[in-house]
Write a protein that holds these residues in place. Structure first.
Motif, PDB file in Angstrom:
ATOM      1  N   LEU A 107      12.994  10.656  -3.577  1.00 14.04           N
ATOM      2  CA  LEU A 107      14.219  10.576  -3.761  1.00 14.04           C
ATOM      3  C   LEU A 107      14.667  10.674  -5.358  1.00 14.04           C
ATOM      4  CD1 LEU A 107      15.295   7.426  -1.728  1.00 14.04           C
ATOM      5  CD2 LEU A 107      15.640   9.839  -0.977  1.00 14.04           C
ATOM      6  N   TYR A 108      13.647  10.820  -6.154  1.00 14.06           N
ATOM      7  CA  TYR A 108      13.845  10.909  -7.563  1.00 14.06           C
ATOM      8  C   TYR A 108      13.205  12.077  -7.960  1.00 14.06           C
ATOM      9  CZ  TYR A 108      10.124   8.142  -8.004  1.00 14.06           C
ATOM     10  OH  TYR A 108       8.628   7.477  -7.680  1.00 14.06           O
ATOM     11  N   ARG A 109      13.376  12.635  -9.233  1.00 17.09           N
ATOM     12  CA  ARG A 109      12.583  13.740  -9.901  1.00 17.09           C
ATOM     13  C   ARG A 109      11.924  13.118 -11.422  1.00 17.09           C
ATOM     14  NH1 ARG A 109      12.845  17.487  -6.253  1.00 17.09           N
ATOM     15  NH2 ARG A 109      14.627  18.056  -5.297  1.00 17.09           N
ATOM     16  N   ASP A 110      11.548  13.949 -11.930  1.00 17.53           N
ATOM     17  CA  ASP A 110      10.850  13.896 -13.258  1.00 17.53           C
ATOM     18  C   ASP A 110      10.118  12.521 -13.551  1.00 17.53           C
ATOM     19  OD1 ASP A 110      12.214  16.197 -14.038  1.00 17.53           O
ATOM     20  OD2 ASP A 110      14.130  15.274 -14.325  1.00 17.53           O
ATOM     21  N   PHE A 111       9.221  12.136 -12.395  1.00 18.28           N
ATOM     22  CA  PHE A 111       8.499  10.864 -12.581  1.00 18.28           C
ATOM     23  C   PHE A 111       7.257  11.381 -13.473  1.00 18.28           C
ATOM     24  CE2 PHE A 111       8.140  12.799  -8.208  1.00 18.28           C
ATOM     25  CZ  PHE A 111       6.891  13.280  -8.330  1.00 18.28           C
ATOM     26  N   GLN A 112       6.652  10.111 -13.921  1.00 17.45           N
ATOM     27  CA  GLN A 112       5.465  10.321 -14.669  1.00 17.45           C
ATOM     28  C   GLN A 112       4.150  10.685 -13.782  1.00 17.45           C
ATOM     29  OE1 GLN A 112       4.941   6.812 -17.046  1.00 17.45           O
ATOM     30  NE2 GLN A 112       6.862   7.057 -17.919  1.00 17.45           N
ATOM     31  N   LYS A 113       3.185  11.028 -14.513  1.00 21.10           N
ATOM     32  CA  LYS A 113       1.682  11.167 -13.707  1.00 21.10           C
ATOM     33  C   LYS A 113       1.259  10.031 -13.203  1.00 21.10           C
ATOM     34  CE  LYS A 113       1.224  15.433 -14.479  1.00 21.10           C
ATOM     35  NZ  LYS A 113       1.602  16.404 -13.431  1.00 21.10           N
TER      36      LYS A 113
ATOM     37  N   GLU B 229       0.764  -1.223   0.049  1.00 17.98           N
ATOM     38  CA  GLU B 229      -0.002   0.014  -0.075  1.00 17.98           C
ATOM     39  C   GLU B 229       0.781   1.196  -0.136  1.00 17.98           C
ATOM     40  OE1 GLU B 229      -2.650  -0.414   3.355  1.00 17.98           O
ATOM     41  OE2 GLU B 229      -3.957  -1.814   2.234  1.00 17.98           O
ATOM     42  N   SER B 230       0.604   2.136  -0.753  1.00 16.65           N
ATOM     43  CA  SER B 230       1.476   3.332  -1.284  1.00 16.65           C
ATOM     44  C   SER B 230       0.692   4.224  -1.820  1.00 16.65           C
ATOM     45  CB  SER B 230       2.950   3.063  -1.611  1.00 16.65           C
ATOM     46  OG  SER B 230       3.639   4.237  -1.435  1.00 16.65           O
ATOM     47  N   PHE B 231       1.474   5.238  -2.475  1.00 14.87           N
ATOM     48  CA  PHE B 231       0.744   6.262  -3.381  1.00 14.87           C
ATOM     49  C   PHE B 231       1.668   6.907  -4.548  1.00 14.87           C
ATOM     50  CE2 PHE B 231       2.788   9.111  -0.474  1.00 14.87           C
ATOM     51  CZ  PHE B 231       3.183  10.329  -1.361  1.00 14.87           C
ATOM     52  N   PHE B 232       1.265   6.987  -5.610  1.00 19.06           N
ATOM     53  CA  PHE B 232       2.156   7.493  -6.656  1.00 19.06           C
ATOM     54  C   PHE B 232       1.804   9.151  -6.448  1.00 19.06           C
ATOM     55  CE2 PHE B 232       1.045   3.359  -8.540  1.00 19.06           C
ATOM     56  CZ  PHE B 232       2.511   2.886  -8.370  1.00 19.06           C
ATOM     57  N   PRO B 233       2.995   9.750  -6.280  1.00 25.99           N
ATOM     58  CA  PRO B 233       2.712  11.496  -6.128  1.00 25.99           C
ATOM     59  C   PRO B 233       2.609  12.032  -7.467  1.00 25.99           C
ATOM     60  CG  PRO B 233       5.118  10.897  -5.937  1.00 25.99           C
ATOM     61  CD  PRO B 233       4.447   9.382  -6.133  1.00 25.99           C
ATOM     62  N   ASN B 234       1.787  13.091  -7.312  1.00 25.46           N
ATOM     63  CA  ASN B 234       1.437  13.917  -8.379  1.00 25.46           C
ATOM     64  C   ASN B 234       2.186  15.317  -8.329  1.00 25.46           C
ATOM     65  OD1 ASN B 234      -0.350  14.670 -10.619  1.00 25.46           O
ATOM     66  ND2 ASN B 234      -1.258  16.128  -9.233  1.00 25.46           N
ATOM     67  N   GLN B 235       3.122  15.265  -7.503  1.00 20.67           N
ATOM     68  CA  GLN B 235       3.907  16.765  -7.332  1.00 20.67           C
ATOM     69  C   GLN B 235       5.167  16.343  -6.808  1.00 20.67           C
ATOM     70  OE1 GLN B 235       1.961  19.305  -4.847  1.00 20.67           O
ATOM     71  NE2 GLN B 235       0.941  17.505  -3.659  1.00 20.67           N
ATOM     72  N   GLN B 236       6.083  17.031  -6.824  1.00 20.63           N
ATOM     73  CA  GLN B 236       7.750  16.552  -5.751  1.00 20.63           C
ATOM     74  C   GLN B 236       7.474  17.041  -4.546  1.00 20.63           C
ATOM     75  OE1 GLN B 236      10.351  15.543  -7.792  1.00 20.63           O
ATOM     76  NE2 GLN B 236      10.889  15.125  -5.745  1.00 20.63           N
ATOM     77  N   TYR B 237       7.583  16.064  -3.596  1.00 14.17           N
ATOM     78  CA  TYR B 237       7.758  16.007  -2.253  1.00 14.17           C
ATOM     79  C   TYR B 237       9.043  16.239  -1.876  1.00 14.17           C
ATOM     80  CZ  TYR B 237       2.723  15.421  -2.241  1.00 14.17           C
ATOM     81  OH  TYR B 237       1.207  15.165  -2.461  1.00 14.17           O
ATOM     82  N   SER B 238       9.270  16.610  -0.557  1.00 14.53           N
ATOM     83  CA  SER B 238      10.743  16.575  -0.018  1.00 14.53           C
ATOM     84  C   SER B 238      11.395  15.108   0.174  1.00 14.53           C
ATOM     85  CB  SER B 238      10.797  17.765   1.361  1.00 14.53           C
ATOM     86  OG  SER B 238      10.076  17.022   2.116  1.00 14.53           O
TER      87      SER B 238
END
Length: 150
Positions: free
Chosen positions: A16-22, A4-13
């Motif tokens: 650990l990575y950037r430029d992820f997909q929607k 159980e988790s979530f796929f972020p829609n924005q960059q959070y602090s």
């Protein structure tokens, strides 16, 4: 195993990575894997966990207005079943009479290594092994009276 988790829609602090997909791109991929019926590989780095898993269910939704997509992924260990192929030789369970193979053969007129292998071992393709054992570099060059080790 349930993840159980979530796929972020924005960059959070804490990301650990950037430029992820929607988020729904990841959901589409999970659904595609689930619908394929094929196992996925679950690996947890730094642990011995490395399993083929079947996706049993996937539930997902947006919860808090951020556009993040929360999901629950239920997995079950996938067991590969080995079935004998149709060309597998089955060995009878009853005792068979066995005859010993000749250890030497003298080449006769009209013989070829393939015919000798077929006659002596029951399988003509064994001619290569006979040629190798007798240091014959050209299997077409054998001579009447030549003694071969089988």
């Amino acid at each position: 195993m349930t993840i159980e988790s979530f796929f972020p829609n924005q960059q959070y602090s804490f990301c650990l990575y950037r430029d992820f997909q929607k988020p729904y791109e990841y959901i589409k991929q999970l659904l595609k894997w689930k619908e394929s019926g094929r196992p996925i590989r679950v690996i947890v780095t730094g642990t011995p966990i490395n399993y083929a898993m079947a996706i049993e269910s996937l539930t997902y939704s947006e919860v808090d207005g951020t556009g993040d997509v929360y999901f629950s992924l239920e997995l079950k260990e996938y067991k590969f079943i080995k079935t004998p192929s149709s060309n597998t030789l089955t060995i009878p369970t009853t005792q068979r009479e066995t005859k010993s193979l000749a250890t030497h053969y003298t080449v006769q007129k009209g013989d070829t290594l393939w015919l000798i292998a077929k006659k002596v071992t029951g399988d003509g393709s064994n001619y290569k092994a006979i040629a190798q054992k007798n240091n014959i570099t050209n299997p077409d060059k054998i001579y009447v009276g030549q003694k071969l080790v089988i």
